[in-house]
Design an enzyme around this catalytic site. Structure first.
Site, mmCIF file in Angstrom:
data_model
loop_
_atom_site.group_PDB
_atom_site.id
_atom_site.type_symbol
_atom_site.label_atom_id
_atom_site.label_comp_id
_atom_site.label_asym_id
_atom_site.label_seq_id
_atom_site.Cartn_x
_atom_site.Cartn_y
_atom_site.Cartn_z
ATOM 1 N N ARG A 1 -17.234 -7.279 58.694
ATOM 2 C CA ARG A 1 -18.677 -7.456 58.870
ATOM 3 C C ARG A 1 -18.916 -8.799 59.554
ATOM 4 O O ARG A 1 -18.001 -9.589 59.735
ATOM 5 C CB ARG A 1 -19.375 -7.416 57.516
ATOM 6 C CG ARG A 1 -18.672 -8.294 56.478
ATOM 7 C CD ARG A 1 -19.564 -8.865 55.457
ATOM 8 N NE ARG A 1 -20.552 -9.748 56.029
ATOM 9 C CZ ARG A 1 -20.293 -11.034 56.404
ATOM 10 N NH1 ARG A 1 -19.099 -11.579 56.279
ATOM 11 N NH2 ARG A 1 -21.259 -11.781 56.921
ATOM 12 N N GLY A 2 -20.206 -9.029 59.863
ATOM 13 C CA GLY A 2 -20.543 -10.242 60.589
ATOM 14 C C GLY A 2 -20.428 -9.949 62.078
ATOM 15 O O GLY A 2 -19.453 -9.347 62.540
ATOM 16 N N ALA A 3 -21.443 -10.371 62.826
ATOM 17 C CA ALA A 3 -21.538 -9.916 64.212
ATOM 18 C C ALA A 3 -20.292 -10.208 65.060
ATOM 19 O O ALA A 3 -19.747 -9.291 65.693
ATOM 20 C CB ALA A 3 -22.802 -10.508 64.840
ATOM 21 N N ARG B 1 -22.516 0.617 63.483
ATOM 22 C CA ARG B 1 -23.684 -0.104 62.942
ATOM 23 C C ARG B 1 -24.553 -0.485 64.144
ATOM 24 O O ARG B 1 -24.016 -0.872 65.194
ATOM 25 C CB ARG B 1 -23.271 -1.365 62.173
ATOM 26 C CG ARG B 1 -22.529 -1.083 60.871
ATOM 27 C CD ARG B 1 -22.261 -2.379 60.100
ATOM 28 N NE ARG B 1 -23.429 -2.856 59.380
ATOM 29 C CZ ARG B 1 -23.505 -4.073 58.805
ATOM 30 N NH1 ARG B 1 -22.484 -4.918 58.904
ATOM 31 N NH2 ARG B 1 -24.583 -4.434 58.142
ATOM 32 N N GLN C 1 -23.388 -11.398 50.192
ATOM 33 C CA GLN C 1 -22.500 -12.113 51.125
ATOM 34 C C GLN C 1 -22.547 -13.623 50.904
ATOM 35 O O GLN C 1 -21.581 -14.330 51.174
ATOM 36 C CB GLN C 1 -22.887 -11.794 52.583
ATOM 37 C CG GLN C 1 -22.582 -10.387 53.020
ATOM 38 C CD GLN C 1 -23.769 -9.469 52.852
ATOM 39 O OE1 GLN C 1 -24.606 -9.661 51.967
ATOM 40 N NE2 GLN C 1 -23.874 -8.444 53.683
ATOM 41 N N ASP D 1 -27.391 -11.584 64.415
ATOM 42 C CA ASP D 1 -26.773 -10.303 64.770
ATOM 43 C C ASP D 1 -27.152 -9.865 66.179
ATOM 44 O O ASP D 1 -26.396 -9.153 66.842
ATOM 45 C CB ASP D 1 -27.149 -9.239 63.750
ATOM 46 C CG ASP D 1 -26.362 -9.466 62.467
ATOM 47 O OD1 ASP D 1 -26.799 -10.299 61.651
ATOM 48 O OD2 ASP D 1 -25.281 -8.865 62.324
ATOM 49 N N ASN E 1 -31.291 -11.175 62.022
ATOM 50 C CA ASN E 1 -30.218 -11.639 61.127
ATOM 51 C C ASN E 1 -30.451 -10.994 59.769
ATOM 52 O O ASN E 1 -31.438 -10.257 59.567
ATOM 53 C CB ASN E 1 -30.211 -13.171 61.044
ATOM 54 C CG ASN E 1 -28.949 -13.691 60.372
ATOM 55 O OD1 ASN E 1 -27.836 -13.303 60.746
ATOM 56 N ND2 ASN E 1 -29.089 -14.534 59.374
ATOM 57 N N LYS E 2 -29.557 -11.263 58.850
ATOM 58 C CA LYS E 2 -29.622 -10.654 57.510
ATOM 59 C C LYS E 2 -31.021 -10.748 56.913
ATOM 60 O O LYS E 2 -31.662 -11.792 57.009
ATOM 61 C CB LYS E 2 -28.598 -11.345 56.616
ATOM 62 C CG LYS E 2 -28.527 -10.841 55.184
ATOM 63 C CD LYS E 2 -28.281 -9.349 55.095
ATOM 64 C CE LYS E 2 -26.995 -8.924 55.773
ATOM 65 N NZ LYS E 2 -26.868 -7.431 55.864
HETATM 66 O O1 MRU Z 1 -24.441 -7.011 57.011
HETATM 67 P P1 MRU Z 1 -23.559 -8.131 57.474
HETATM 68 O O2 MRU Z 1 -22.842 -8.812 56.358
HETATM 69 O O3 MRU Z 1 -22.669 -7.731 58.604
HETATM 70 O O4 MRU Z 1 -24.591 -9.189 58.054
HETATM 71 C C1 MRU Z 1 -24.093 -10.348 58.638
HETATM 72 C C2 MRU Z 1 -25.146 -11.294 59.025
HETATM 73 O O5 MRU Z 1 -26.333 -11.030 58.984
HETATM 74 C C3 MRU Z 1 -24.682 -12.607 59.588
HETATM 75 O O6 MRU Z 1 -25.563 -13.638 59.240
HETATM 76 C C4 MRU Z 1 -24.616 -12.489 61.111
HETATM 77 O O7 MRU Z 1 -23.864 -11.379 61.486
HETATM 78 C C5 MRU Z 1 -24.033 -13.677 61.714
HETATM 79 S S1 MRU Z 1 -22.292 -13.749 61.466
HETATM 80 C C6 MRU Z 1 -21.672 -15.080 62.270
#
Ligand code: MRU
Length: 358
Positions: free
Chosen positions: A65-67, A106, A210, A251, A261-262
């Protein structure tokens, strides 16, 4: 202190024992090796992924996970599809459908599709060319994260007159979310290494935690002073003057600076605006989507109700109650003080946008 739990065969000198590696290519196994983030911090399980179906599942479950990590997953997913096609005797159409499935696993983080699109044109040059390009993306991301972190830290230190800064962050934008070092957490690491960081408030980040599970884990490993707070404490922490700035990853960043973002990031942005402190978005250029003019064009992933209607496997809401579970929100650019990328910084709240860095 360094927990150093993720074993990597990566011996490059700029790696430290603290550098968690969430995704890598395992040459011996001929597979993608993932650190299963659903089990952290209790267990550091690894998954070997040899099929596109398993990769799609790992992405959907947030094992990876994470962009920026998703960008690497997308690129390596093309290699997995090529190997799978050879193994299973697929024709090109079936292989391409498998690649499309990875690309669409996703919707919000643009990096996933970006990673696929970076290497897909190389299919004609053979599988090893695709793999080499995917591995190069990993290197590029690591370098980008260090550079954008330095730029964001410089920006903050030029504006905030305190010996050591106090920060709030949301979700996890650390090494676990990237090829290494991290973005938002990279900014915090940079400040910490300069001796200019006092304390980090990490939002726990409902519903998948997270912040509590992953960001706190990384901060602890790095010896960075931190506390975890419930998400609903964030606006009060900001308005009480307990922090000097907020820093988050992204993201997808639209051309005008609107930032996905989240979910919960928007609340931070509003509170920062009310308190007169900066909201810093730290992201590699690969997270900028110039083809999306503004946030209205960003698809926000809706996730299953079970993530919020139950706790530790037990139902918490009454039977029959439905959930509403958007995984991200979009912060309008007027509340984004600065976007730091490896290309430079822009200040959307003051009229400069990612377009100025194109
Ligand atoms: O659902 P996730 O855990 O993939 O969400 C991740 C986020 O929102 C992060 O803040 C974002 O991807 C930046 S990661 C460097």
């Amino acid at each position: 202190m360094c927990l150093g739990v993720f074993v990597t065969n990566d011996q490059r000198p700029d790696r430290t024992a603290c550098d968690l590696v969430p995704i890598a290519w395992d040459e011996v196994a001929g597979a993608v090796r993932l650190l299963d983030q659903t089990a952290l911090p209790g267990r550091a399980d690894q998954r070997l992924v040899r099929s596109t179906a398993d990769l799609v599942q790992a992405i959907a479950e947030l094992a990876v996970r994470g962009a920026p990590s998703l960008g690497i997953a997308g690129a390596l997913g093309v290699v997995v599809a090529v190997d799978e096609a050879a193994r299973e005797g697929w024709d090109e159409a079936r292989r391409d459908a498998a690649i499309d499935a990875v690309r669409g696993a996703r919707p919000t983080a643009v990096n996933l599709a970006w990673g696929v699109d970076q290497v897909r044109p190389l299919l004609g040059q053979g599988r090893d060319a695709v793999l080499a390009a995917a591995l190069a993306l990993t290197e590029d991301n690591l370098a980008a994260n260090r550079e954008l972190s330095r730029r964001a830290a410089d920006w903050l230190l030029e504006r905030i007159d305190r010996p050591r800064l106090r920060a709030i962050t949301h979700c996890n934008a650390g090494a676990l979310a990237t090829a290494g070092w991290g973005t938002a957490l990279g900014v915090l690491r940079d400040l910490h290494e300069r001796g200019r960081l006092e304390l980090v408030y990490a939002d726990e980040t409902r519903p998948l935690l997270q912040g509590a599970r992953l960001t706190a884990y990384e901060l602890a490993a790095l010896g960075i002073p931190h506390v975890v707070q419930v998400d609903s404490a964030a606006s009060s922490t900001i308005l009480r003057g307990l922090v000097d700035f907020a820093v988050v990853g992204a993201d997808r960043i639209a051309a005008n600076g609107d930032t996905a973002n989240k979910v919960g990031t928007l609340g931070l942005a509003l509170a920062c605006d009310a308190a007169g402190i900066p909201l810093v978005v730290a992201a590699p250029w690969s997270t900028v989507d110039l083809s999306t003019a503004d946030g209205s064009g960003i698809v926000v992933e809706q996730r299953g109700s079970q993530e919020i209607l139950q706790w530790a496997g037990e139902r918490t809401a009454p039977e029959g109650t439905q959930g509403f579970n958007p995984a991200f929100d979009v912060t309008p650019s007027r509340w984004v003080s600065v976007i730091a990328t490896e290309r430079g910084v822009v200040e959307p709240a003051h009229g400069t946008t990612p377009r100025d860095l194109a």
